[in-house]
Design a protein around this motif. Structure first.
Motif, PDB file in Angstrom:
ATOM      1  N   MET A   1       0.707  -1.255  -0.085  1.00 44.26           N
ATOM      2  CA  MET A   1      -0.132   0.091  -0.038  1.00 44.26           C
ATOM      3  C   MET A   1       0.898   1.418  -0.083  1.00 44.26           C
ATOM      4  N   ALA A   2       0.507   2.323  -0.944  1.00 44.41           N
ATOM      5  CA  ALA A   2       1.418   3.372  -0.959  1.00 44.41           C
ATOM      6  C   ALA A   2       1.153   4.244  -0.001  1.00 44.41           C
ATOM      7  N   ALA A   3       1.935   5.052   0.227  1.00 42.89           N
ATOM      8  CA  ALA A   3       1.559   6.345   1.150  1.00 42.89           C
ATOM      9  C   ALA A   3       1.219   7.352   0.384  1.00 42.89           C
ATOM     10  N   VAL A   4      -0.137   7.704   0.221  1.00 42.86           N
ATOM     11  CA  VAL A   4      -0.650   8.511  -0.820  1.00 42.86           C
ATOM     12  C   VAL A   4      -0.879   9.949  -0.298  1.00 42.86           C
ATOM     13  N   ILE A   5      -0.541  11.227  -1.047  1.00 41.48           N
ATOM     14  CA  ILE A   5      -0.997  12.613  -0.499  1.00 41.48           C
ATOM     15  C   ILE A   5      -1.733  13.010  -1.911  1.00 41.48           C
ATOM     16  N   VAL A   6      -2.995  13.346  -1.645  1.00 38.73           N
ATOM     17  CA  VAL A   6      -3.449  13.877  -2.863  1.00 38.73           C
ATOM     18  C   VAL A   6      -3.417  15.735  -2.348  1.00 38.73           C
ATOM     19  N   TRP A   7      -2.952  16.258  -3.244  1.00 39.23           N
ATOM     20  CA  TRP A   7      -2.933  17.583  -2.743  1.00 39.23           C
ATOM     21  C   TRP A   7      -4.050  18.605  -3.361  1.00 39.23           C
ATOM     22  N   THR A   8      -4.301  18.662  -4.567  1.00 40.83           N
ATOM     23  CA  THR A   8      -4.954  19.766  -5.214  1.00 40.83           C
ATOM     24  C   THR A   8      -5.969  18.859  -6.273  1.00 40.83           C
ATOM     25  N   LYS A   9      -7.086  19.458  -6.312  1.00 41.52           N
ATOM     26  CA  LYS A   9      -7.976  18.957  -7.373  1.00 41.52           C
ATOM     27  C   LYS A   9      -8.206  19.857  -8.333  1.00 41.52           C
ATOM     28  N   SER A  82       1.688  12.083 -10.255  1.00 35.56           N
ATOM     29  CA  SER A  82       0.958  11.390 -11.024  1.00 35.56           C
ATOM     30  C   SER A  82      -0.230  12.338 -11.544  1.00 35.56           C
ATOM     31  N   ILE A  83      -0.693  12.165 -12.690  1.00 38.42           N
ATOM     32  CA  ILE A  83      -1.855  13.056 -13.207  1.00 38.42           C
ATOM     33  C   ILE A  83      -2.942  12.196 -13.126  1.00 38.42           C
ATOM     34  N   LEU A  84      -4.256  12.551 -12.299  1.00 38.21           N
ATOM     35  CA  LEU A  84      -5.365  12.066 -12.117  1.00 38.21           C
ATOM     36  C   LEU A  84      -6.332  12.838 -12.949  1.00 38.21           C
ATOM     37  N   GLY A  85      -7.405  12.088 -13.047  1.00 38.68           N
ATOM     38  CA  GLY A  85      -8.706  12.692 -13.738  1.00 38.68           C
ATOM     39  C   GLY A  85      -9.221  13.872 -12.914  1.00 38.68           C
ATOM     40  N   SER A  86      -8.726  13.950 -11.590  1.00 41.38           N
ATOM     41  CA  SER A  86      -9.447  14.769 -10.538  1.00 41.38           C
ATOM     42  C   SER A  86      -7.982  15.896 -10.316  1.00 41.38           C
ATOM     43  N   GLY A  87      -7.116  15.693 -10.795  1.00 49.09           N
ATOM     44  CA  GLY A  87      -6.041  16.585 -10.486  1.00 49.09           C
ATOM     45  C   GLY A  87      -4.442  16.213 -10.549  1.00 49.09           C
ATOM     46  N   ILE A  88      -3.771  16.580  -9.675  1.00 46.66           N
ATOM     47  CA  ILE A  88      -2.421  16.190  -9.383  1.00 46.66           C
ATOM     48  C   ILE A  88      -2.091  15.435  -8.287  1.00 46.66           C
TER      49      ILE A  88
END
Length: 162
Positions: A1-9, A82-88
């Motif tokens: 499992m990755a330590a994930v931080i989603v910052w901005t959408k 990573s580039i997501l459909g909802s942001g970076i």
């Protein structure tokens, strides 16, 4: 499992999703790749800032120790975008830090407390805490990201419409 931080959408995700749908319908993979590259380019300065901050983060110790294991450099090298459909998304990939304890070490360097044996010696333990890195480093990039992503989306939409 990755330590994930989603910052901005991206605000107006519907606009981005509609643009992605129009790209698929137009069979314009070249424009999709161009959009992804433009969004990544907006995030690269922030990624470099986070990596730099991880290299210099102050890690406090209690108990014996004092030598460096290269943890700061390993965490910086394991930080990816990573580039997501909802942001970076900027995250630390724990297995790249340490195959066994990467998640604990990643969170520890980013401000959490962790305890461990000193260089594997289970007779001698120490506790350490890093400094919070993600929020304090990334907050200054949010406005720039949003504006840059909107510009990239508008440019691609103009190219689709001809």
């Amino acid at each position: 499992m990755a330590a994930v931080i989603v910052w901005t959408k991206v605000e107006g995700q519907e606009k981005y999703k509609a643009l992605a749908r129009r790209l698929r319908e137009a069979s314009r993979g070249d424009l999709q790749r161009k959009l992804t590259r433009a969004i990544r380019a907006e995030g690269d300065p922030a990624l470099r800032a986070v990596q730099g901050r991880f290299r210099t983060v102050d890690v406090t110790s209690e108990g014996p120790g004092g030598s460096s294991s290269g943890l700061r450099a390993r965490v910086a090298a394991a930080t990816r975008i990573s580039i997501l459909g909802s942001g970076i998304r900027i995250r630390v990939e724990p297995k790249r830090v340490d195959p066994r304890h990467g998640r604990t070490l990643s969170f520890g360097v980013n401000g959490k407390y962790w305890r461990h044996p000193v260089f594997g010696n289970t007779q001698v333990w120490t506790g350490q805490r890093g400094q919070e890195v993600f929020y304090s480093t990334l907050q200054r990039f949010e406005t720039r990201w949003r504006a840059g992503i909107e510009r990239a989306m508008d440019e691609i939409a103009r190219q689709i419409e001809g």
